[in-house]
Design a protein around this motif. Sequence first.
Motif, PDB file in Angstrom:
ATOM      1  N   LEU A 138       0.925  -1.279  -0.129  1.00 47.22           N
ATOM      2  CA  LEU A 138       0.089   0.059  -0.044  1.00 47.22           C
ATOM      3  C   LEU A 138       1.010   1.315  -0.177  1.00 47.22           C
ATOM      4  N   ARG A 139       2.205   1.397   0.911  1.00 49.27           N
ATOM      5  CA  ARG A 139       2.716   2.445   0.613  1.00 49.27           C
ATOM      6  C   ARG A 139       3.785   2.422  -0.698  1.00 49.27           C
ATOM      7  N   LYS A 140       3.584   1.307  -1.568  1.00 44.38           N
ATOM      8  CA  LYS A 140       4.372   1.156  -2.967  1.00 44.38           C
ATOM      9  C   LYS A 140       5.917   1.045  -2.452  1.00 44.38           C
ATOM     10  N   ASP A 162      -8.257   3.382  -5.552  1.00 43.00           N
ATOM     11  CA  ASP A 162      -8.550   4.625  -5.255  1.00 43.00           C
ATOM     12  C   ASP A 162      -8.136   5.063  -3.807  1.00 43.00           C
ATOM     13  N   LYS A 163      -8.724   6.012  -3.327  1.00 43.77           N
ATOM     14  CA  LYS A 163      -8.207   6.639  -2.067  1.00 43.77           C
ATOM     15  C   LYS A 163      -8.488   5.733  -0.777  1.00 43.77           C
ATOM     16  N   LEU A 164      -9.316   4.837  -1.126  1.00 43.68           N
ATOM     17  CA  LEU A 164      -9.830   3.865   0.061  1.00 43.68           C
ATOM     18  C   LEU A 164      -9.152   2.391  -0.030  1.00 43.68           C
ATOM     19  N   LEU A 165      -8.957   2.072  -1.233  1.00 42.39           N
ATOM     20  CA  LEU A 165      -8.749   0.515  -1.351  1.00 42.39           C
ATOM     21  C   LEU A 165      -7.770   0.155  -2.631  1.00 42.39           C
ATOM     22  N   LEU A 166      -7.304  -1.002  -2.609  1.00 42.13           N
ATOM     23  CA  LEU A 166      -6.423  -1.435  -3.829  1.00 42.13           C
ATOM     24  C   LEU A 166      -6.782  -2.684  -3.941  1.00 42.13           C
ATOM     25  N   PHE A 167      -6.928  -3.127  -5.066  1.00 42.42           N
ATOM     26  CA  PHE A 167      -7.158  -4.403  -5.686  1.00 42.42           C
ATOM     27  C   PHE A 167      -5.765  -4.973  -6.474  1.00 42.42           C
ATOM     28  N   ILE A 168      -5.368  -6.063  -6.273  1.00 45.47           N
ATOM     29  CA  ILE A 168      -4.229  -6.479  -6.892  1.00 45.47           C
ATOM     30  C   ILE A 168      -4.297  -8.057  -7.252  1.00 45.47           C
ATOM     31  N   TYR A 169      -3.113  -8.288  -8.240  1.00 44.45           N
ATOM     32  CA  TYR A 169      -3.362  -9.980  -8.376  1.00 44.45           C
ATOM     33  C   TYR A 169      -2.544 -10.548  -7.137  1.00 44.45           C
ATOM     34  N   ASP A 170      -2.831 -11.703  -6.722  1.00 41.25           N
ATOM     35  CA  ASP A 170      -2.020 -12.349  -5.547  1.00 41.25           C
ATOM     36  C   ASP A 170      -0.873 -13.047  -6.368  1.00 41.25           C
ATOM     37  N   ALA A 171       0.350 -12.578  -5.663  1.00 37.31           N
ATOM     38  CA  ALA A 171       1.442 -13.023  -6.329  1.00 37.31           C
ATOM     39  C   ALA A 171       1.748 -14.363  -6.178  1.00 37.31           C
ATOM     40  N   PRO A 228      -8.132  -2.709   2.053  1.00 35.84           N
ATOM     41  CA  PRO A 228      -8.550  -1.474   2.148  1.00 35.84           C
ATOM     42  C   PRO A 228      -7.500  -0.906   3.017  1.00 35.84           C
ATOM     43  N   LYS A 229      -7.380   0.663   2.390  1.00 39.86           N
ATOM     44  CA  LYS A 229      -6.192   1.480   2.911  1.00 39.86           C
ATOM     45  C   LYS A 229      -6.420   1.926   4.449  1.00 39.86           C
ATOM     46  N   LEU A 230      -6.538   0.953   5.480  1.00 40.21           N
ATOM     47  CA  LEU A 230      -6.886   1.235   6.619  1.00 40.21           C
ATOM     48  C   LEU A 230      -5.858   0.395   7.486  1.00 40.21           C
ATOM     49  N   GLU A 231      -5.466   0.617   8.588  1.00 43.04           N
ATOM     50  CA  GLU A 231      -4.681  -0.211   9.405  1.00 43.04           C
ATOM     51  C   GLU A 231      -5.682  -1.284  10.444  1.00 43.04           C
ATOM     52  N   VAL A 232      -5.898  -2.068   9.620  1.00 40.75           N
ATOM     53  CA  VAL A 232      -6.949  -3.006  10.298  1.00 40.75           C
ATOM     54  C   VAL A 232      -6.265  -4.604   9.928  1.00 40.75           C
ATOM     55  N   LEU A 233      -6.270  -5.399  11.182  1.00 42.84           N
ATOM     56  CA  LEU A 233      -5.717  -6.681  11.162  1.00 42.84           C
ATOM     57  C   LEU A 233      -6.533  -7.861  10.458  1.00 42.84           C
ATOM     58  N   ASP A 234      -7.888  -7.549  10.704  1.00 38.62           N
ATOM     59  CA  ASP A 234      -8.523  -8.781  10.342  1.00 38.62           C
ATOM     60  C   ASP A 234     -10.007  -8.478   9.855  1.00 38.62           C
ATOM     61  N   VAL A 294      -1.078 -12.985   6.490  1.00 38.74           N
ATOM     62  CA  VAL A 294      -0.715 -11.435   6.399  1.00 38.74           C
ATOM     63  C   VAL A 294      -1.669 -10.699   7.309  1.00 38.74           C
ATOM     64  N   PRO A 295      -1.170 -10.132   8.220  1.00 40.89           N
ATOM     65  CA  PRO A 295      -2.129  -9.485   9.206  1.00 40.89           C
ATOM     66  C   PRO A 295      -2.617  -7.869   8.880  1.00 40.89           C
ATOM     67  N   HIS A 296      -2.917  -7.926   7.713  1.00 40.57           N
ATOM     68  CA  HIS A 296      -3.629  -6.729   7.310  1.00 40.57           C
ATOM     69  C   HIS A 296      -4.931  -7.321   6.545  1.00 40.57           C
ATOM     70  N   PHE A 297      -6.157  -6.642   6.975  1.00 35.41           N
ATOM     71  CA  PHE A 297      -7.379  -7.419   6.454  1.00 35.41           C
ATOM     72  C   PHE A 297      -7.358  -7.322   4.846  1.00 35.41           C
ATOM     73  N   HIS A 298      -7.800  -8.443   4.240  1.00 35.98           N
ATOM     74  CA  HIS A 298      -8.065  -8.488   2.737  1.00 35.98           C
ATOM     75  C   HIS A 298      -9.156  -9.446   2.483  1.00 35.98           C
ATOM     76  N   ILE A 299      -9.497  -9.377   1.251  1.00 36.10           N
ATOM     77  CA  ILE A 299     -10.524 -10.412   0.776  1.00 36.10           C
ATOM     78  C   ILE A 299      -9.929 -11.187  -0.580  1.00 36.10           C
ATOM     79  N   HIS A 300     -10.078 -12.374  -0.759  1.00 34.01           N
ATOM     80  CA  HIS A 300      -9.738 -13.071  -1.767  1.00 34.01           C
ATOM     81  C   HIS A 300     -10.776 -13.371  -2.941  1.00 34.01           C
ATOM     82  N   ILE A 301     -10.507 -13.055  -4.146  1.00 38.17           N
ATOM     83  CA  ILE A 301     -11.511 -13.389  -4.882  1.00 38.17           C
ATOM     84  C   ILE A 301     -10.828 -14.353  -6.061  1.00 38.17           C
ATOM     85  N   LEU A 302     -11.316 -15.815  -5.898  1.00 38.03           N
ATOM     86  CA  LEU A 302     -10.758 -16.596  -6.894  1.00 38.03           C
ATOM     87  C   LEU A 302     -11.815 -17.179  -7.967  1.00 38.03           C
TER      88      LEU A 302
END
Length: 117
Positions: free
Chosen positions: A12-14, A24-33, A45-51, A99-107
């Motif tokens: 998120l910090r690039k 956008d200013k609130l979130l980022l969608f990327i491909y899983d590595a 989400p661009k928010l410091e949330v664990l889960d 990874v302890p930053h909340f995220h959603i997987h879309i498969l």
Amino acid sequence: MYDQNNVFAKILRKEIPSKIIYEDKLLLFIYDAYPRSKIHILGLPKLEVLDFGDFILKADKEFVNHFFSKTYEVIESMGINKTGFKIIMNSGKDGGQEVPHFHIHILSGENLRIKKI
Ligand code: AMP
């Protein structure tokens, strides 16, 4: 406590690269590595949330609505709303979260009926 050096915080910090699908200013969608299916997307989400719980408790309703609405927009933009997809939110140790930053997987991209991630 939130670890500011987790891999998604760095993305998120690039500070480390990622393949961006939407931002956008609130979130980022990327491909899983390390994709576990033909199409494997992560929403952050661009928010410091664990889960998941931390996200629901700390983010305001507008943010939560934006996050899940954009998740579906990304799904539509990939055309996988027509073929189907699986959404996963691993949460905590027993949830298999790494990874302890909340995220959603879309498969998607193949039949995922019995696949675990
Ligand atoms: P989870 O097990 O739910 O915490 O999922 C973490 C996900 O992050 C896994 O699917 C990993 O493949 C993915 N991942 C780890 N490092 C990176 C990275 N540098 N860029 C993109 N995805 C990553």
